[in-house]
Every structure is written in structure tokens, then in C-alpha cells.
Motif scaffolding. Sequence first.
Motif, PDB file in Angstrom:
ATOM      1  N   THR A 157       0.821  -1.212   0.000  1.00 24.80           N
ATOM      2  CA  THR A 157       0.000   0.000   0.000  1.00 24.80           C
ATOM      3  C   THR A 157       0.854   1.261   0.000  1.00 24.80           C
ATOM      4  N   GLU A 160       1.270   4.284  -3.022  1.00 22.60           N
ATOM      5  CA  GLU A 160       0.885   5.676  -2.751  1.00 22.60           C
ATOM      6  C   GLU A 160       1.909   6.668  -3.289  1.00 22.60           C
ATOM      7  N   LYS A 161       3.119   6.231  -3.564  1.00 15.72           N
ATOM      8  CA  LYS A 161       4.174   7.126  -4.045  1.00 15.72           C
ATOM      9  C   LYS A 161       4.010   7.496  -5.512  1.00 15.72           C
ATOM     10  N   ASN A 166      -4.699  -0.707  -3.237  1.00 14.25           N
ATOM     11  CA  ASN A 166      -4.465   0.319  -4.261  1.00 14.25           C
ATOM     12  C   ASN A 166      -3.507  -0.135  -5.349  1.00 14.25           C
TER      13      ASN A 166
END
Length: 597
Positions: free
Chosen positions: A180, A184-185, A262
Motif C-alpha cells: 500500500t 501511494e508514491k 491500491n
Amino acid sequence: FLRGTVECCVFPKTGHPPMEEEYWEYLFSQSKAYGLNHIRFHSWCPPEAAFRVADRMGFYLQVECPIWKNQGVAYDENKAFDDWLFSESDRIVAEYGNHPSFLFFASGNEPDGRDKEVLGLWAATWNEKDARRLHTSASGWPALEENAYQVVPEPRIQAWGEGLDSRINAKAPETCSDYTAICEKYPGPVVTHEMGQWCVFPDFSEMKEYTGYLKPRNFEVFADILERRGLSGQADRFLQASGFQQVLCYKEEIEAALRTGNLAGFQLLALTDFPGQGTALEGVLNAFWQEKGYCSGEQFRRFCDDIVLLARLPMRYYTAGETLEAEIELANFGRNAIEQPKVTWSLCDEEGGQVQCGYLPTEEAVGRGLQPLAILSLSIPELVGAQKLTLSVSLDDPRKENSWDIWVFPREVDLEPRDVLVTDCLDEKSRKALLDGKKVLLLTSGVPEVALGFSSVFWNTSWTGGQAPHTLGMVVDAGHPVFSEFPTEDHSDWQWWELVHGSSAMVLDDLPHELSPMVQPIDTWFRSHKLGLLFECMIGPGKLMVCSMDLTSDLKQRKVARQLFHSILSYMQSDQFAPDCNLRLEEIASLARNEKK
């Protein structure tokens, strides 16, 4: 959620991509049988027949221009090359752009040079020019704002050069980790680049399939090395044991991806073997897309499919009375939400007998995507001795099941040596004990030149400069009485992680061929050393057990090591301890650390 593999233009029989639809029906059918829904064509574009079949079968394709990083230096002030990239892309889309299966488009593989400048323009141009598909600058990198999706190598267990520092080798086994924070990066959806790369020992029976242009000269070399080591008779055992280890690695790899809410998907390297780059046997299928005998599509789909049950276990080692707590989740990428799901669980022993079972309370409907189902909490029962238990979770509609092995150990075990001399060096005392007909357990170290890790070899040890680990799981003589108090099968499993972590293998090439280790790591096929972690022999009238695993440090925390130490001592203290191989002290001396004259 993309579940894909890489096709590297490997066609041993024809030497070129087949132009007939029949072959592509076979290739895509095999992919779907193993739970996949797309293929990435690594640095090439397939022929018309592939697109037509993929259209019919509802199978997605990522097409690439024929560019790889060793050509990428052409981006450095080479306008002619830049122009060619755009014109070649135009030709590909003009020829194949109307096929609905042509859903993803990349410039090529792992670029170099002025990649961000040139490829950012390439992705932006195609996003504006053609909305029928998704475009990304290239597979591997760079991750750019212009990309409709990112294909990056970070969200995976092990990277090139990481070796024994990777999660699967450095961190105790669990099923909680996900990616996750990594995802997100990056801007936009993230797809894992070339995930997996877990190797298996060569299947020499595959050589007969090479009836076309490509010949298995590489396998001939590997078979010759194995024969010169005197290990040809173990080839099939090496294949099966390493195959189990490979599937175990892929299961954890794919489930970690599915646990990441994600993440948009992954592209394996690969479902099939790659005979180039020194030979990378990283497929559960061979270069002909055939099964190797240790993993069927049905088995693979338990953890790689549109609907997969998941369990987040913080550990795999327990003692009686401890509480097992697991978050049960459902990765639902089927067509619809699942109405009124009925979820059952069971904890079974090695014979399949039910130790505990029950139902999990769930919502009336489970939506699409990664969804929590329930928290499973149970007390580990009192068992007779150490045992492997299997936690299974099932979903009745549609029928799905997945499972995870755990190991349960007694709170206390007897580690009194009694008539066994336990030593870490072959000194005067231990030599005398052997010559007097006594029992000795020699705890030694192996050679650091053979990097022993829990995972299988990553890609291969030739192309990657010998990166760790060098081994492909282990062959275990599970029926030997030395394991009467230690749960194991004839291959390594997660319980062996604690024992191989930080250990080194002994190289037994110079010892008699009849010496058969009870625990034998499988060396990379480029060397095929005869390796050992545990073996027994006679030294004159004395009986000797030699072990290069750590059986003595921090045993209050190391349940597995404590249990194996107990099992070895119990065996050595019994009448069953009767080695049938005779060695000389001089032959053992080279294996002993801190040898004292």
C-alpha cells in the motif's frame, strides 16, 4: 485487477511467432487456466492471429514497440531514433488498433538515456491521439504523470541485487505484508513489473520436446554438470522439491499483491520458462507452456484468480494455548458483488482430520475489489507433539477455497543430551569420544560461498552475478527417524525458514557418493554441488551426526530450532541411530569449524 505474464518471443519449435490461431488459442487458454487475464509482449508486437483469438476469448494484451534498454542510449540526442519510435507506434496502431484486446500500449522495456523527455511526450501524444487504450511510457520505468498507468518493479517481494535482504528471506514468515505505502508514491494506477522470477531445477524430460529450430544445448550442459557430481539420480527429486518451493514463493508473492487495495495488478516474469540470458527456469510451465508435474492450473487458481480468499496471519509458528487471529478478506474482481456469502473455515491436521471448524459472520453482500470479511480468532488446541496444521477458508458461492499452513509446537521439550556429546568443534575430546565408540553431535558451519536462503533462486545465478540465494529449496528425507519429533515433508516448507535463516550449507562433493544427507539443499543448476545441512555417519566405532543449522541460540524464541534439536537428540539417544555410511575423521575435519588438533 490485472493478472498477467510476460511473453518474451520464445517459440522453440518454429523460431518465430506462430501465425496460426490454433497456437494462440492454446497459449491464452493455458494462461486463463492459471488464473491470468492478460499478457505483456516484452518488447514486441504479436501477429494478427494473436489479436483475433484474444478478441474472441476476452483476453487483454499489452503490446510494446521493439525497444529494450540496451538500445535506449539512442535517446541521447538521436533524433532519428526518436522519430522512428513514433512512426513505428503509428504502424502498430494502424495495423492492429481496432482489436479490443489491444488494451495497453508501451514504448518498450526498461529504457535509458533521455527516457523521461522522449517517453513523456510519447505517452502524452498517444493519450490525446487515441482514447481506445491505456498508454504508459515503458515497462519498468519511468513513472510519469503522463502515464495512464505505471509499470514499476517496487511492489514485489524481491528486487535484483536484494537477495538475502528481501522480505521473503529476511523477515519471518507471515501473510500480512502488502504494498500500500509503495503504491501511494506513484501517480495513477500501479502494475507490478516482472513480479516473481522464482526458479526451479531443470526438467530434463523437457529436452525431447525440442524438435524444431531450437535445441536444448543448455540442458545438455546442466545434465552433464549434474552427472559429474554424481547426482543424476536425484534430478526428478530436485525438480519436484524445488517446484514446491517455487509455488510457495509465487503464492505469497501473488497474495501480497492481492492484499494491496491500491494496486492495479501484476505482470509475472513469468508463467513460463525463459531459455535465454543464461537460462531462467522461473515458470511453473515450461517453454512450451506445458505443466511440469508439480502444479496444475486448478492449484494455481486457488491464489491467482478473479475471486481469491485471503488471510492475514501475523506468524506461522504457534505453541499450544496461543491465540491465532487472522483477518479474512476477499479479493473480488469478478463481474458482480457476491450476495449473502457463506464463508466456512477449518483447521485440519496432516491426515485431513478436522481439529476445529466453523462459520464466519459476513455482510449480506460483498462488493467488488479487496473487501474485509471477518476476524477469525481461535485458541490453538493442545496437540500430541509438534504438528503442521492447515487453515482453510471456503466461499460457497461461487465455490472458492484457499489455505495456509501453520506449525504448532509444544511449550517445553527435552533437550538433555544424556549420552550424546554436543560440540561445535572437532577437538581432542570429540575425536576421542568417536574412537571410543560414543555418540557425537557436531554443530558446524557451512561455506559462505553457497548463499543459502529460504526463497528459490531469483531469475538465475549466472545472469545476476551469483546473487543470493544460490539454492532452490531442499530435499528432505522425511521418513527418516531423525524427524520422528519434527513435522516435515520431503521438501522444505515455511517451518524451515527459521532453520535456514542465517545458516550455510556444507559442500559434500568430496565425500563418498553413498553419503545421503537427511536435509539436502538443492544447488543452482550451474554448479550442482552436493550440499547438506544434516547428515550422519560412522567414524570407526563411533556414531556422528553433523549439522550446519543453528540449533542452540535463543531457543526460547526459536520454536522450530528447539523442536528439531529435540528430535535429533531423541533419535541419537535411541537404538535407531545406526548410520550406514563409514567416513574417516580426516574427511569430517574439513567441514568442522574451530577445528582443534
